[in-house]
Enzyme design. Structure first.
Site, PDB file in Angstrom:
ATOM      1  N   SER A 105      66.559 -80.839 -86.016  1.00  0.00           N
ATOM      2  CA  SER A 105      67.797 -80.055 -86.042  1.00  0.00           C
ATOM      3  C   SER A 105      68.024 -79.379 -87.403  1.00  0.00           C
ATOM      4  O   SER A 105      68.581 -78.276 -87.456  1.00  0.00           O
ATOM      5  CB  SER A 105      68.996 -80.913 -85.643  1.00  0.00           C
ATOM      6  OG  SER A 105      69.047 -82.088 -86.403  1.00  0.00           O
ATOM      7  N   CYS A 111      68.302 -83.163 -77.155  1.00  0.00           N
ATOM      8  CA  CYS A 111      67.952 -83.930 -78.362  1.00  0.00           C
ATOM      9  C   CYS A 111      68.413 -83.178 -79.624  1.00  0.00           C
ATOM     10  O   CYS A 111      69.612 -83.100 -79.861  1.00  0.00           O
ATOM     11  CB  CYS A 111      66.466 -84.263 -78.360  1.00  0.00           C
ATOM     12  SG  CYS A 111      66.114 -85.694 -79.383  1.00  0.00           S
ATOM     13  N   ARG A 137      72.412 -88.834 -85.781  1.00  0.00           N
ATOM     14  CA  ARG A 137      70.972 -88.521 -85.704  1.00  0.00           C
ATOM     15  C   ARG A 137      70.132 -89.785 -85.853  1.00  0.00           C
ATOM     16  O   ARG A 137      70.514 -90.719 -86.538  1.00  0.00           O
ATOM     17  CB  ARG A 137      70.601 -87.511 -86.791  1.00  0.00           C
ATOM     18  CG  ARG A 137      71.215 -86.156 -86.535  1.00  0.00           C
ATOM     19  CD  ARG A 137      70.972 -85.214 -87.682  1.00  0.00           C
ATOM     20  NE  ARG A 137      69.571 -84.846 -87.811  1.00  0.00           N
ATOM     21  CZ  ARG A 137      69.098 -84.116 -88.828  1.00  0.00           C
ATOM     22  NH1 ARG A 137      69.909 -83.705 -89.769  1.00  0.00           N
ATOM     23  NH2 ARG A 137      67.829 -83.814 -88.868  1.00  0.00           N
ATOM     24  N   ARG A 192      63.123 -90.191 -81.436  1.00  0.00           N
ATOM     25  CA  ARG A 192      64.044 -90.109 -82.601  1.00  0.00           C
ATOM     26  C   ARG A 192      65.376 -89.492 -82.157  1.00  0.00           C
ATOM     27  O   ARG A 192      65.868 -88.523 -82.735  1.00  0.00           O
ATOM     28  CB  ARG A 192      63.410 -89.304 -83.750  1.00  0.00           C
ATOM     29  CG  ARG A 192      62.269 -90.085 -84.408  1.00  0.00           C
ATOM     30  CD  ARG A 192      61.879 -89.490 -85.729  1.00  0.00           C
ATOM     31  NE  ARG A 192      61.571 -88.089 -85.598  1.00  0.00           N
ATOM     32  CZ  ARG A 192      62.136 -87.114 -86.304  1.00  0.00           C
ATOM     33  NH1 ARG A 192      63.045 -87.398 -87.197  1.00  0.00           N
ATOM     34  NH2 ARG A 192      61.778 -85.882 -86.107  1.00  0.00           N
ATOM     35  N   HIS A 199      64.563 -85.909 -73.691  1.00  0.00           N
ATOM     36  CA  HIS A 199      63.690 -84.738 -73.533  1.00  0.00           C
ATOM     37  C   HIS A 199      63.370 -84.501 -72.050  1.00  0.00           C
ATOM     38  O   HIS A 199      62.326 -84.968 -71.570  1.00  0.00           O
ATOM     39  CB  HIS A 199      62.381 -84.956 -74.305  1.00  0.00           C
ATOM     40  CG  HIS A 199      62.500 -84.701 -75.763  1.00  0.00           C
ATOM     41  ND1 HIS A 199      62.118 -83.514 -76.353  1.00  0.00           N
ATOM     42  CD2 HIS A 199      62.978 -85.474 -76.760  1.00  0.00           C
ATOM     43  CE1 HIS A 199      62.342 -83.574 -77.649  1.00  0.00           C
ATOM     44  NE2 HIS A 199      62.865 -84.757 -77.926  1.00  0.00           N
ATOM     45  N   GLU A 251      62.208 -82.032 -70.579  1.00  0.00           N
ATOM     46  CA  GLU A 251      61.030 -81.180 -70.359  1.00  0.00           C
ATOM     47  C   GLU A 251      59.736 -81.991 -70.355  1.00  0.00           C
ATOM     48  O   GLU A 251      58.681 -81.450 -70.036  1.00  0.00           O
ATOM     49  CB  GLU A 251      60.980 -80.075 -71.430  1.00  0.00           C
ATOM     50  CG  GLU A 251      60.501 -80.502 -72.814  1.00  0.00           C
ATOM     51  CD  GLU A 251      61.523 -81.302 -73.631  1.00  0.00           C
ATOM     52  OE1 GLU A 251      62.584 -81.665 -73.090  1.00  0.00           O
ATOM     53  OE2 GLU A 251      61.235 -81.586 -74.813  1.00  0.00           O
TER      54      GLU A 251
HETATM   55  N1  GLN Z   1      65.564 -86.614 -84.995  1.00  0.00           N
HETATM   56  C1  GLN Z   1      65.699 -85.215 -84.709  1.00  0.00           C
HETATM   57  C2  GLN Z   1      66.909 -84.640 -85.457  1.00  0.00           C
HETATM   58  O1  GLN Z   1      67.729 -85.367 -85.916  1.00  0.00           O
HETATM   59  C3  GLN Z   1      65.835 -84.951 -83.213  1.00  0.00           C
HETATM   60  C4  GLN Z   1      64.609 -85.444 -82.516  1.00  0.00           C
HETATM   61  C5  GLN Z   1      64.267 -84.712 -81.262  1.00  0.00           C
HETATM   62  O2  GLN Z   1      64.769 -83.624 -80.991  1.00  0.00           O
HETATM   63  N2  GLN Z   1      63.374 -85.285 -80.519  1.00  0.00           N
HETATM   64  O3  GLN Z   1      67.009 -83.465 -85.554  1.00  0.00           O
END
Ligand code: GLN
Length: 188
Positions: A49, A79, A106, A137, A172, A174
């Site tokens: 992000s 995400c 996050r 994550r 996710h 996708e």
């Molecule tokens: N950890 C990522 C973030 O904080 C997001 C992870 C993901 O999109 N799979 O931006």
């Protein structure tokens, strides 16, 4: 044929385009304001992000994306995309779009090695029962405003939410053959 943009600054762009293609939609990469023209919907993919937020600023896309969502066009953030939709990212600050009345935490489940998949809890919105979610994550969404509906939870935490035309999931969609989350974007 629905024309659905996928923000293509960074992240899992190709897999979203493929998922949209499997549904018969016309998926298009979005990098410039002009790419938003004529779109019926938009995906903000997972990725990083911080990187995507910097790219949004560099590309002059912050206001155009806000205007796109505020015009009522369906937007799905997955995400990192969900983090960008939130009103705030509390633990690792990032410039968000503030289109979803929720706070993002996050990396709330840990690091890359703590990635996992899980089915949604019983009681998901009709049509979403048994949906399998891949978390990489992943963030968590907290402090949901009154206009935010929780469509699905995992371990009692919201993982798929909707505020009018804005959809956000912390996983996710996708990465599995199950097209039900992308269908939500097309069905609006
Ligand atoms: N950890 C990522 C973030 O904080 C997001 C992870 C993901 O999109 N799979 O931006």
């Amino acid at each position: 044929m629905a024309r659905i943009g996928v923000l293509a600054i960074q992240g899992d762009v190709e897999a979203h385009l493929a998922a949209l293609g499997r549904l018969g939609a016309d998926g298009r990469r979005v990098l410039w304001e002009r790419d938003l023209k004529d779109l019926d919907g938009l995906v903000l993919p997972g990725g990083e992000s911080t990187t995507i937020a910097k790219g949004l600023a560099r590309q002059g896309l912050v206001q155009p994306l806000r205007a796109f969502a505020e015009a009522g066009k369906p937007v799905l953030g997955t995400c990192a995309g969900a983090i960008l939709l939130a009103r705030e990212s509390r633990n690792h600050p990032v410039e968000t779009l503030d289109l979803l009345d929720a706070v993002a935490l996050r990396n709330a489940y840990g690091t890359q090695v703590d990635s996992f998949s899980a089915a949604v809890d019983p009681g998901a919105a009709p049509g979403l029962e048994g949906l399998r979610c891949v978390f990489i994550r992943a963030p968590q969404l907290e402090d949901l405003g009154p206009q935010v509906d929780v469509l699905a939870r995992v371990d009692d935490r919201p993982v798929l939410v909707r505020q009018r035309n804005v959809l956000a999931c912390t996983f996710h969609p996708e990465l599995t053959p199950d097209a039900r989350v992308h269908e939500l974007l097309l069905c609006r």
